[in-house]
Scaffold this active site. Structure first.
Site, PDB file in Angstrom:
ATOM      1  N   CYS A   7       0.800  -1.232   0.000  1.00 45.46           N
ATOM      2  CA  CYS A   7       0.000   0.000   0.000  1.00 45.46           C
ATOM      3  C   CYS A   7       0.829   1.277   0.000  1.00 45.46           C
ATOM      4  O   CYS A   7       0.537   2.222  -0.728  1.00 45.46           O
ATOM      5  CB  CYS A   7      -0.999  -0.016   1.145  1.00 45.46           C
ATOM      6  SG  CYS A   7      -0.267   0.013   2.802  1.00 45.46           S
TER       7      CYS A   7
ATOM      8  N   HIS B 179      -2.909   1.383   6.758  1.00 48.44           N
ATOM      9  CA  HIS B 179      -3.129   1.365   5.318  1.00 48.44           C
ATOM     10  C   HIS B 179      -2.826   2.774   4.818  1.00 48.44           C
ATOM     11  O   HIS B 179      -3.114   3.757   5.491  1.00 48.44           O
ATOM     12  CB  HIS B 179      -4.575   0.968   4.985  1.00 48.44           C
ATOM     13  CG  HIS B 179      -4.834   0.917   3.515  1.00 48.44           C
ATOM     14  ND1 HIS B 179      -3.970   0.298   2.646  1.00 48.44           N
ATOM     15  CD2 HIS B 179      -5.834   1.433   2.747  1.00 48.44           C
ATOM     16  CE1 HIS B 179      -4.437   0.420   1.410  1.00 48.44           C
ATOM     17  NE2 HIS B 179      -5.564   1.117   1.446  1.00 48.44           N
TER      18      HIS B 179
ATOM     19  N   ASP C  21      -7.112   6.009  -3.670  1.00 47.54           N
ATOM     20  CA  ASP C  21      -6.360   4.847  -3.182  1.00 47.54           C
ATOM     21  C   ASP C  21      -6.029   3.915  -4.343  1.00 47.54           C
ATOM     22  O   ASP C  21      -6.907   3.265  -4.898  1.00 47.54           O
ATOM     23  CB  ASP C  21      -7.192   4.101  -2.130  1.00 47.54           C
ATOM     24  CG  ASP C  21      -6.383   3.020  -1.428  1.00 47.54           C
ATOM     25  OD1 ASP C  21      -5.266   2.714  -1.892  1.00 47.54           O
ATOM     26  OD2 ASP C  21      -6.864   2.479  -0.422  1.00 47.54           O
TER      27      ASP C  21
ATOM     28  N   ASN D 266     -14.084   4.238  10.194  1.00 53.07           N
ATOM     29  CA  ASN D 266     -15.156   4.405  11.187  1.00 53.07           C
ATOM     30  C   ASN D 266     -15.918   3.129  11.549  1.00 53.07           C
ATOM     31  O   ASN D 266     -16.870   3.207  12.340  1.00 53.07           O
ATOM     32  CB  ASN D 266     -16.179   5.425  10.673  1.00 53.07           C
ATOM     33  CG  ASN D 266     -15.844   6.839  11.109  1.00 53.07           C
ATOM     34  OD1 ASN D 266     -15.537   7.083  12.258  1.00 53.07           O
ATOM     35  ND2 ASN D 266     -15.890   7.769  10.167  1.00 53.07           N
TER      36      ASN D 266
ATOM     37  N   ASP E 247     -17.396  -0.209  13.233  1.00 54.99           N
ATOM     38  CA  ASP E 247     -17.406  -0.767  14.598  1.00 54.99           C
ATOM     39  C   ASP E 247     -16.664  -2.103  14.592  1.00 54.99           C
ATOM     40  O   ASP E 247     -16.715  -2.848  13.606  1.00 54.99           O
ATOM     41  CB  ASP E 247     -18.839  -1.021  15.075  1.00 54.99           C
ATOM     42  CG  ASP E 247     -19.613   0.273  15.292  1.00 54.99           C
ATOM     43  OD1 ASP E 247     -18.977   1.337  15.326  1.00 54.99           O
ATOM     44  OD2 ASP E 247     -20.842   0.212  15.420  1.00 54.99           O
TER      45      ASP E 247
END
Length: 678
Positions: free
Chosen positions: A290, A348, A371, A411, A413
């Protein structure tokens, strides 16, 4: 007598003609004005939305707009525009125009015209051909003047990549060296990178990347028209940096076997990668991960004139089923289990590019995530973005492009599930683990980290932890790892507890493999008491698994209440830093362009065994060629190597050194920022 008269008449006709002798594109002066000086190309390099000046030397009489017409033809592939030279008027911000600035009428001076050509701020990025046609009542003559490369212009207010601050323009367009951040949120490693946009031939290779894209191959005219828009360019480059579905630059490899190419950890700059791609007739370069994909994309975007920075997201979620929840499974002994397709990468790396987003309506201009690491398809190709950072922060997950995917990366969970024999013993949800730290290099010469987490994340929820892990000192290769487990009893009754601590080796982008160290014991804890237990892992216990640059350790502790069978888990993923190489400059305050200087590279071997490897020293604008040498260093011995260099560019330059160790399969690094005086 008649013959002589005819000759005189002919001479008078020749001297009465306007005839172009030569044309100067004024490469040096135009490039300084356009802030493209230093960019290496076979053509003149310009920025759109800004005039450039051409000088025309002519024979015969001076130019007369009543007798001849000058028309520029500006050609981009199958597209062209004809631009007549005006002697008065105002340039248009939306179309090409040309004006006569002045002409020299002195009969004793060489005849000369100075003409300003204006490109619109929305002109397409590309390599143009320039022609000049001279039309009179009796003849038409065309002159081929050469080529120019047109880039985006963050200095021009009308350009959709305009950036207000000169400091930020210098950082995100002109700066050719920087830092990439790796490791883990609790132990960030800064890694030097040379973006190399000024290196020989690199700009031409970046332009070739646009020409080779599937979009250009499918419909060249439509591709060239779309190249006015940085949103389009960003999507093309994001797909072309990886080779999944095109003639892209880099092949990804996360297997650990790089024997038929170069290990991603060994790259230290973009020029080697881009040149190798070009020299092998655009075959994919092996290999990237990456941070390599992102760093190369940063080079290409900066070269094209689009302000760009490299960003690292620590604890980056890869949500495969788009439910915004990452499920992690542990055994009751604290061993992380490879169940489920979702994963959390320790870090990342992507890029952000600065541009307007008229396609999203108001409010989403500014930084956009792009990306190039091939993860998921976007519009049928492996690419991602541009996703507006503001849309991610506002949870506008229906916004193009790829906002839901990036939103989950920062973000999602995390649901932690402890199981025994397929049966769930306990579950808990952590809303703060993912996107624990999002950072980039701070603008300016300081080489420090800038925390930009708040630009992506909504507010975090308060944590209530009965157990936590903490390192007593930063983990460094060759030293004992020392950490503590803190257990807090939050109720008024004593408890009998079982403690299970487990260390597993892992790579940054996937779940851990086997356990290499563990400890289990019972303990009693009184009402509202806090107990701290210290643990150590010796170098011998981790050295065989924890030496590669991007290997990490997953450390987890499960505390079990014997009576209630309630279980609480705390985990920490961390990297063990390699020792640094030290670089010192002999006359650090007096480094002057074109004057030889000496750098001293030193390293003390901290290991109990001798190590051998290859030392490489490089520096864009400082060293023409990399300096390479083999060496062996005994235990506790200090290596000293002098490297001579001659700076050929003024400003902030970076000298970097890497030592690839054969015995321990790790890479040691060091860098030094040098201020070169003009």
């Amino acid at each position: 007598m008649r013959t002589t008269s005819m000759q005189m008449s002919f001479r008078e006709t020749v001297s009465d003609k306007f005839k172009i002798r030569n044309v100067h594109l004024q490469q040096s002066q135009n490039q300084i004005r356009h802030k493209t000086d230093g960019l290496s190309s076979s053509t003149l390099v310009l920025r759109r939305g800004q005039p450039f000046t051409i000088l025309i030397n002519n024979d015969g009489r001076p130019f007369d707009p009543l007798k001849e017409k000058l028309v520029f033809k500006i050609v981009l592939g199958p597209l062209f525009v004809e631009v007549p030279v005006s002697v008065s008027g105002q340039p248009s911000p939306s179309q090409w125009s040309a004006f006569l600035e002045r002409s020299v009428l002195d009969p004793n001076a060489p005849r000369m015209l100075s003409i300003s050509l204006f490109s619109p701020a929305s002109a397409s990025v590309g390599v143009y051909s320039l022609q000049l046609r001279v039309e009179t009542r009796w003849s038409v003559k065309t002159h081929l003047l050469g080529q120019f490369t047109l880039l985006c212009n963050p200095w021009c207010q009308a350009d959709s990549v305009f950036l207000q601050s000169e400091e930020l323009r210098n950082e995100y367009i002109r700066n050719d060296c920087g830092l990439l951040f790796k490791g883990s949120a609790g132990n960030v490693v800064s890694r030097p990178w040379s973006f190399d946009q000024y290196e020989k031939g690199i700009l031409d290779i970046c332009m070739k990347m646009l020409q080779l894209s599937p979009q250009a191959q499918a419909n060249v005219e439509r591709d060239l028209l779309n190249r006015s828009n940085p949103v389009y360019i960003g999507r093309v480059v994001s797909a072309m940096v990886n080779c999944q579905d095109d003639k892209g630059v880099l092949m990804g490899n996360w297997s650990g076997d790089y024997s038929d190419g170069v290990s991603p950890s060994k790259w230290s700059g973009s020029a080697d990668i881009l040149r190798k791609w070009s020299e092998t007739q655009f075959s994919p370069v092996k290999y990237g991960q990456c941070w390599v994909f992102a760093a190369v994309m940063c080079t290409v975007m900066r070269a094209l004139g689009i302000p760009t920075r490299v960003v690292t997201n620590f604890n980056s979620a890869h949500d495969t089923n788009t439910n915004m929840v990452i499920e992690e499974y542990y055994s009751e002994m604290g061993e992380k289990l490879s169940i489920g397709r979702d994963s959390i990468w320790n870090f990342h790396v992507w890029v952000e590019s600065w541009m307007k987003r008229p396609d999203l309506g108001g409010g989403y201009d500014g930084w956009q995530v792009l990306d190039p690491t091939p993860q998921e398809l976007s519009g049928g190709m492996y690419r991602c973005g541009p996703a507006a950072v503001k849309a991610i922060h506002e949870q506008k997950v229906n916004t193009p492009y790829d906002v839901p995917f990036v939103y989950a990366e920062v973000n999602a969970d995390v649901r932690t599930i402890i199981i025994r024999n397929g049966k769930i013993l306990s579950t808990s949800i952590d809303k703060d683990k993912v996107g624990a730290l999002i950072c980039t290099k701070r603008p300016g010469p300081s080489m420090l980290m800038q925390n930009i987490t708040e630009e992506y994340k909504t507010e975090t929820s308060p944590q209530s932890i009965g157990v936590s892990l903490q390192f007593l000192k930063a983990p460094v290769v060759g030293e004992t790892l020392s950490f503590s487990v803190t257990i807090v009893n939050k109720v008024a009754v004593p408890k009998l507890l079982k403690k299970h601590v487990n260390a597993q080796n892992k790579e940054y982008h996937r779940n851990p493999t086997g356990t290499f160290w563990e400890a289990h014991d019972d303990l009693k804890i009184g009402p509202y008491e806090t107990v701290v237990v210290k643990h150590e892992i010796s170098f011998n216990e981790y050295m065989m698994v924890e030496v590669a640059e991007d290997s990490l350790v997953n450390l987890a502790v499960v505390i079990e209440d014997v009576k209630s069978q309630e279980r609480v888990l705390a985990s920490e993923e961390f990297n063990i830093c390699s020792p640094d190489l030290n670089i010192q400059i002999q006359n650090e305050q007096l480094v002057i362009i074109n004057k030889q200087e000496v750098a001293l590279v030193t390293f003390t071997n901290p290991f109990k065994v001798a190590v051998s490897g290859e030392l490489t020293v490089s520096g864009s604008g400082l060293l023409e060629e990399k300096v390479e040498m083999s060496l062996t260093i005994q235990p506790r011995e200090t290596m000293r190597r002098a490297v001579r260099f001659i700076p050929r560019m003024a400003g902030a330059r970076m000298l970097q050194a890497s030592l690839v160790l054969r015995d321990l399969s790790t890479v040691l690094r060091g860098f030094k920022t040098i201020s070169v005086q003009a």
